[in-house]
Design a protein around this motif. Structure first.
Motif, PDB file in Angstrom:
ATOM      1  N   PHE A  30       0.835  -1.200   0.000  1.00 18.58           N
ATOM      2  CA  PHE A  30       0.000   0.000   0.000  1.00 18.58           C
ATOM      3  C   PHE A  30       0.872   1.254   0.000  1.00 18.58           C
ATOM      4  O   PHE A  30       0.612   2.210  -0.727  1.00 18.58           O
ATOM      5  CB  PHE A  30      -0.937  -0.014   1.214  1.00 18.58           C
ATOM      6  N   THR A  31       1.921   1.245   0.823  1.00 15.30           N
ATOM      7  CA  THR A  31       2.805   2.406   0.872  1.00 15.30           C
ATOM      8  C   THR A  31       3.605   2.541  -0.419  1.00 15.30           C
ATOM      9  O   THR A  31       3.806   3.653  -0.922  1.00 15.30           O
ATOM     10  CB  THR A  31       3.760   2.292   2.071  1.00 15.30           C
ATOM     11  N   LEU A  32       4.069   1.424  -0.974  1.00 21.36           N
ATOM     12  CA  LEU A  32       4.840   1.473  -2.221  1.00 21.36           C
ATOM     13  C   LEU A  32       4.015   2.083  -3.357  1.00 21.36           C
ATOM     14  O   LEU A  32       4.567   2.749  -4.239  1.00 21.36           O
ATOM     15  CB  LEU A  32       5.297   0.066  -2.606  1.00 21.36           C
ATOM     16  N   LEU A  33       2.724   1.868  -3.349  1.00 20.08           N
ATOM     17  CA  LEU A  33       1.874   2.453  -4.377  1.00 20.08           C
ATOM     18  C   LEU A  33       1.492   3.896  -4.034  1.00 20.08           C
ATOM     19  O   LEU A  33       1.505   4.777  -4.900  1.00 20.08           O
ATOM     20  CB  LEU A  33       0.607   1.617  -4.548  1.00 20.08           C
ATOM     21  N   ALA A  96      -1.538  10.778   9.153  1.00 18.69           N
ATOM     22  CA  ALA A  96      -2.208  11.930   9.768  1.00 18.69           C
ATOM     23  C   ALA A  96      -1.930  13.209   8.997  1.00 18.69           C
ATOM     24  O   ALA A  96      -2.840  14.028   8.757  1.00 18.69           O
ATOM     25  CB  ALA A  96      -1.734  12.070  11.219  1.00 18.69           C
ATOM     26  N   LEU A  97      -0.684  13.406   8.588  1.00 21.98           N
ATOM     27  CA  LEU A  97      -0.333  14.605   7.821  1.00 21.98           C
ATOM     28  C   LEU A  97      -1.064  14.629   6.483  1.00 21.98           C
ATOM     29  O   LEU A  97      -1.529  15.687   6.031  1.00 21.98           O
ATOM     30  CB  LEU A  97       1.176  14.661   7.594  1.00 21.98           C
ATOM     31  N   THR A  98      -1.166  13.475   5.855  1.00 22.31           N
ATOM     32  CA  THR A  98      -1.846  13.405   4.558  1.00 22.31           C
ATOM     33  C   THR A  98      -3.341  13.645   4.712  1.00 22.31           C
ATOM     34  O   THR A  98      -3.956  14.360   3.913  1.00 22.31           O
ATOM     35  CB  THR A  98      -1.597  12.031   3.915  1.00 22.31           C
ATOM     36  N   ALA A  99      -3.938  13.088   5.745  1.00 21.80           N
ATOM     37  CA  ALA A  99      -5.382  13.237   5.959  1.00 21.80           C
ATOM     38  C   ALA A  99      -5.768  14.682   6.243  1.00 21.80           C
ATOM     39  O   ALA A  99      -6.835  15.142   5.829  1.00 21.80           O
ATOM     40  CB  ALA A  99      -5.828  12.334   7.101  1.00 21.80           C
ATOM     41  N   THR A 100      -4.907  15.386   6.954  1.00 19.17           N
ATOM     42  CA  THR A 100      -5.223  16.778   7.320  1.00 19.17           C
ATOM     43  C   THR A 100      -4.751  17.794   6.295  1.00 19.17           C
ATOM     44  O   THR A 100      -4.986  18.990   6.453  1.00 19.17           O
ATOM     45  CB  THR A 100      -4.575  17.111   8.676  1.00 19.17           C
ATOM     46  N   GLY A 101      -4.061  17.327   5.257  1.00 14.56           N
ATOM     47  CA  GLY A 101      -3.558  18.243   4.244  1.00 14.56           C
ATOM     48  C   GLY A 101      -2.321  18.998   4.658  1.00 14.56           C
ATOM     49  O   GLY A 101      -1.932  19.964   3.991  1.00 14.56           O
ATOM     50  N   ALA A 102      -1.695  18.589   5.747  1.00 16.74           N
ATOM     51  CA  ALA A 102      -0.511  19.292   6.243  1.00 16.74           C
ATOM     52  C   ALA A 102       0.791  18.728   5.702  1.00 16.74           C
ATOM     53  O   ALA A 102       1.869  19.227   6.013  1.00 16.74           O
ATOM     54  CB  ALA A 102      -0.485  19.230   7.772  1.00 16.74           C
ATOM     55  N   VAL A 103       0.721  17.677   4.889  1.00 21.81           N
ATOM     56  CA  VAL A 103       1.937  17.035   4.392  1.00 21.81           C
ATOM     57  C   VAL A 103       2.630  17.940   3.368  1.00 21.81           C
ATOM     58  O   VAL A 103       1.985  18.578   2.540  1.00 21.81           O
ATOM     59  CB  VAL A 103       1.620  15.658   3.778  1.00 21.81           C
ATOM     60  N   THR A 104       3.932  18.031   3.476  1.00 26.07           N
ATOM     61  CA  THR A 104       4.757  18.809   2.548  1.00 26.07           C
ATOM     62  C   THR A 104       5.935  17.947   2.107  1.00 26.07           C
ATOM     63  O   THR A 104       6.223  16.903   2.705  1.00 26.07           O
ATOM     64  CB  THR A 104       5.288  20.088   3.214  1.00 26.07           C
ATOM     65  N   LEU A 105       6.647  18.392   1.088  1.00 27.51           N
ATOM     66  CA  LEU A 105       7.786  17.620   0.599  1.00 27.51           C
ATOM     67  C   LEU A 105       8.865  17.410   1.661  1.00 27.51           C
ATOM     68  O   LEU A 105       9.411  16.305   1.755  1.00 27.51           O
ATOM     69  CB  LEU A 105       8.379  18.275  -0.654  1.00 27.51           C
ATOM     70  N   LEU A 180      -5.624   6.639   3.880  1.00 29.01           N
ATOM     71  CA  LEU A 180      -6.083   5.295   4.220  1.00 29.01           C
ATOM     72  C   LEU A 180      -4.986   4.260   3.949  1.00 29.01           C
ATOM     73  O   LEU A 180      -4.785   3.323   4.732  1.00 29.01           O
ATOM     74  CB  LEU A 180      -7.328   4.942   3.414  1.00 29.01           C
ATOM     75  N   ALA A 181      -4.279   4.419   2.829  1.00 29.26           N
ATOM     76  CA  ALA A 181      -3.215   3.474   2.491  1.00 29.26           C
ATOM     77  C   ALA A 181      -2.095   3.518   3.524  1.00 29.26           C
ATOM     78  O   ALA A 181      -1.643   2.484   4.025  1.00 29.26           O
ATOM     79  CB  ALA A 181      -2.670   3.789   1.100  1.00 29.26           C
ATOM     80  N   PHE A 182      -1.624   4.720   3.861  1.00 25.33           N
ATOM     81  CA  PHE A 182      -0.562   4.841   4.862  1.00 25.33           C
ATOM     82  C   PHE A 182      -1.047   4.355   6.233  1.00 25.33           C
ATOM     83  O   PHE A 182      -0.297   3.724   6.980  1.00 25.33           O
ATOM     84  CB  PHE A 182      -0.084   6.289   4.959  1.00 25.33           C
ATOM     85  N   GLY A 183      -2.297   4.647   6.549  1.00 18.14           N
ATOM     86  CA  GLY A 183      -2.842   4.210   7.827  1.00 18.14           C
ATOM     87  C   GLY A 183      -2.954   2.697   7.914  1.00 18.14           C
ATOM     88  O   GLY A 183      -2.691   2.105   8.972  1.00 18.14           O
ATOM     89  N   PHE A 184      -3.345   2.069   6.809  1.00 16.52           N
ATOM     90  CA  PHE A 184      -3.415   0.604   6.800  1.00 16.52           C
ATOM     91  C   PHE A 184      -2.038   0.005   7.024  1.00 16.52           C
ATOM     92  O   PHE A 184      -1.881  -0.974   7.768  1.00 16.52           O
ATOM     93  CB  PHE A 184      -4.006   0.112   5.483  1.00 16.52           C
ATOM     94  N   ASP A 185      -1.021   0.566   6.375  1.00 20.70           N
ATOM     95  CA  ASP A 185       0.342   0.054   6.557  1.00 20.70           C
ATOM     96  C   ASP A 185       0.791   0.226   8.007  1.00 20.70           C
ATOM     97  O   ASP A 185       1.405  -0.674   8.595  1.00 20.70           O
ATOM     98  CB  ASP A 185       1.307   0.773   5.612  1.00 20.70           C
ATOM     99  N   ALA A 186       0.477   1.386   8.598  1.00 23.67           N
ATOM    100  CA  ALA A 186       0.834   1.601  10.005  1.00 23.67           C
ATOM    101  C   ALA A 186       0.160   0.575  10.903  1.00 23.67           C
ATOM    102  O   ALA A 186       0.797  -0.017  11.792  1.00 23.67           O
ATOM    103  CB  ALA A 186       0.437   3.024  10.423  1.00 23.67           C
TER     104      ALA A 186
END
Length: 418
Positions: A30-33, A96-105, A180-186
């Protein structure tokens, strides 16, 4: 003769290992994709994507020997358990960062680097734990089932991950599906950490602490002084170089230049190769007595057949022809992988297994980019047919040299009792 499958699945340790391991392997897909989609959503620059992916693999190549030394100093279970909880925290934060839109490079760079570093310790720990948890007679069947399960996940995981990443009515690059993908992997790491905690490992003798680099030097010296181990490592280095490069580089070029469907044809051929590897791993694990009198003789024979198959690759003009060749090539490779991996786990002393397996993985993984670069450079002066022919002849030459001038053909299977 007892059925190894029944004995294996009656072993509680193995049931805990494969249960948590399968879930964790699925989570990794899931994370690799999802990770490349996340990066491309933040930046359309291919260089950025390449940099992120490099940050995930570079720490593993650099620190895997250090990871092996720490596995031997502490224990495979302790190191593996720690890396699972670390990955749970890192991927949970990314979700969490991705879900809240706070993720950056910068966040992606940092978290990818940390996850890659954790794998430098989890890889040798995962390779060293099996001999401490199952009887020696079940090591090869256990490896066959585990590697076969991993191959099955590699085939099915991306499909399931793709469905989750594009879940709902939002665009594929939206935060919802990716989170969801990152959360499933976690979550998969947390569950597999719990299953690992249930595994009972054999007691080992307490060893005095040793400086990390001194421990690495000791394992290098030990592997070099063992003539059969040295021959096996050297042989597989050459095989990885001459087979890995053409598969990674020349096969996509072949599909693009000659095959109707291009990328779809390539995907179909690689899927068939994966199915062949799955079959070979299953046979090697469940039928460990299907072999020649020595492990080295079996490896040399299989690689001779593989070299002959490789000769035909340059004359492929349809996807079904390539698939017909890749199916036995994958099966032969899968069979050898299980047998050799099991031999190493039996041959290497337990107190040095983490470091020695890390060295083997370092050699193979370190050669992969060099092999790809060499194949790419060769394609500037050779066409695809010539490259596959040259690679096949080199492969057959390595087999001949290994048989005539090294102890390869005399490397015997290790029959363990108990």
């Amino acid at each position: 003769m007892s059925d190894p499958r029944r004995e294996l699945f009656r072993n509680a340790n193995f049931r805990w290992i494969i249960g948590g391991g399968l879930l964790s392997m699925l989570g990794d897909q899931f994370t690799l994709l999802a990770l490349p989609w996340l990066v491309m959503g933040l930046s359309r620059d291919p260089l950025v994507l390449g940099t992120v992916l490099a940050l995930g693999s570079l720490p593993r190549a650099i620190f895997i020997l250090v990871g092996g030394a720490l596995v031997d100093r502490h224990s495979p279970k302790a190191v593996l358990l720690l890396t699972k909880w670390i990955n749970f925290a890192l991927l949970g934060l990314l979700a969490a960062l991705t879900a809240t839109g706070a993720v950056t490079l910068p966040w992606v760079y940092g978290l990818t680097l940390a996850i890659g570093l954790a794998t430098a310790f989890s890889y040798p720990a995962g390779s060293a734990i099996l001999p401490q948890t199952v009887p020696a007679t079940l090591i090869q069947p256990a490896n066959g089932v585990l590697m076969g399960a991993r191959q099955l996940v590699l085939l099915l995981g991306p499909v399931l991950a793709g469905l989750l990443v594009t879940a709902g009515s939002e665009p594929a690059l939206s935060g919802h599906g990716l989170a969801l993908a990152f959360g499933f992997d976690a979550l998969s790491f947390a569950i597999s950490a719990w299953t690992l905690s249930r595994v009972q490992v054999a007691a080992s003798e307490a060893r005095p602490p040793q400086p990390v680099f001194a421990a690495i030097a000791e394992s290098l010296k030990s592997c070099w002084q063992d003539r059969e181990l040295r021959a096996l490592f050297t042989y597989f280095s050459a095989i990885a170089f001459f087979v890995g490069g053409p598969i990674q580089v020349a096969l996509p070029v072949l599909a693009a230049e000659r095959l109707p469907g291009g990328a779809a044809a390539l995907g179909a051929m690689l899927a068939v190769h994966g199915l062949g590897a799955l079959a070979g791993m299953a046979v090697s694990g469940l039928k460990p007595h299907w072999r020649l009198s020595t492990l080295g003789g079996t490896v040399l024979l299989i690689d001779t057949v593989a070299g002959c198959v490789f000769l035909a690759f340059g004359h492929v003009h349809a996807a079904w022809q390539g698939a017909l060749l890749l199916l036995p090539l994958g099966a032969l490779g899968g069979f050898v992988q299980v047998a050799v991996y099991s031999w190493l786990q039996k041959r290497i002393p337990p107190e040095m297994l983490g470091r020695s397996m890390a060295l083997f993985m370092f050699i193979v993984m370190g050669l992969a980019p060099l092999a790809s670069a060499a194949a790419g450079a060769a394609l500037r002066v050779l066409d695809v047919t010539q490259l596959f022919t040259a690679a096949a002849l080199c492969l057959l030459g390595v087999v001949a040299l290994g048989a005539l001038f090294t102890p390869m053909r005399r490397i015997a299977y290790l029959e363990a009792v108990g």
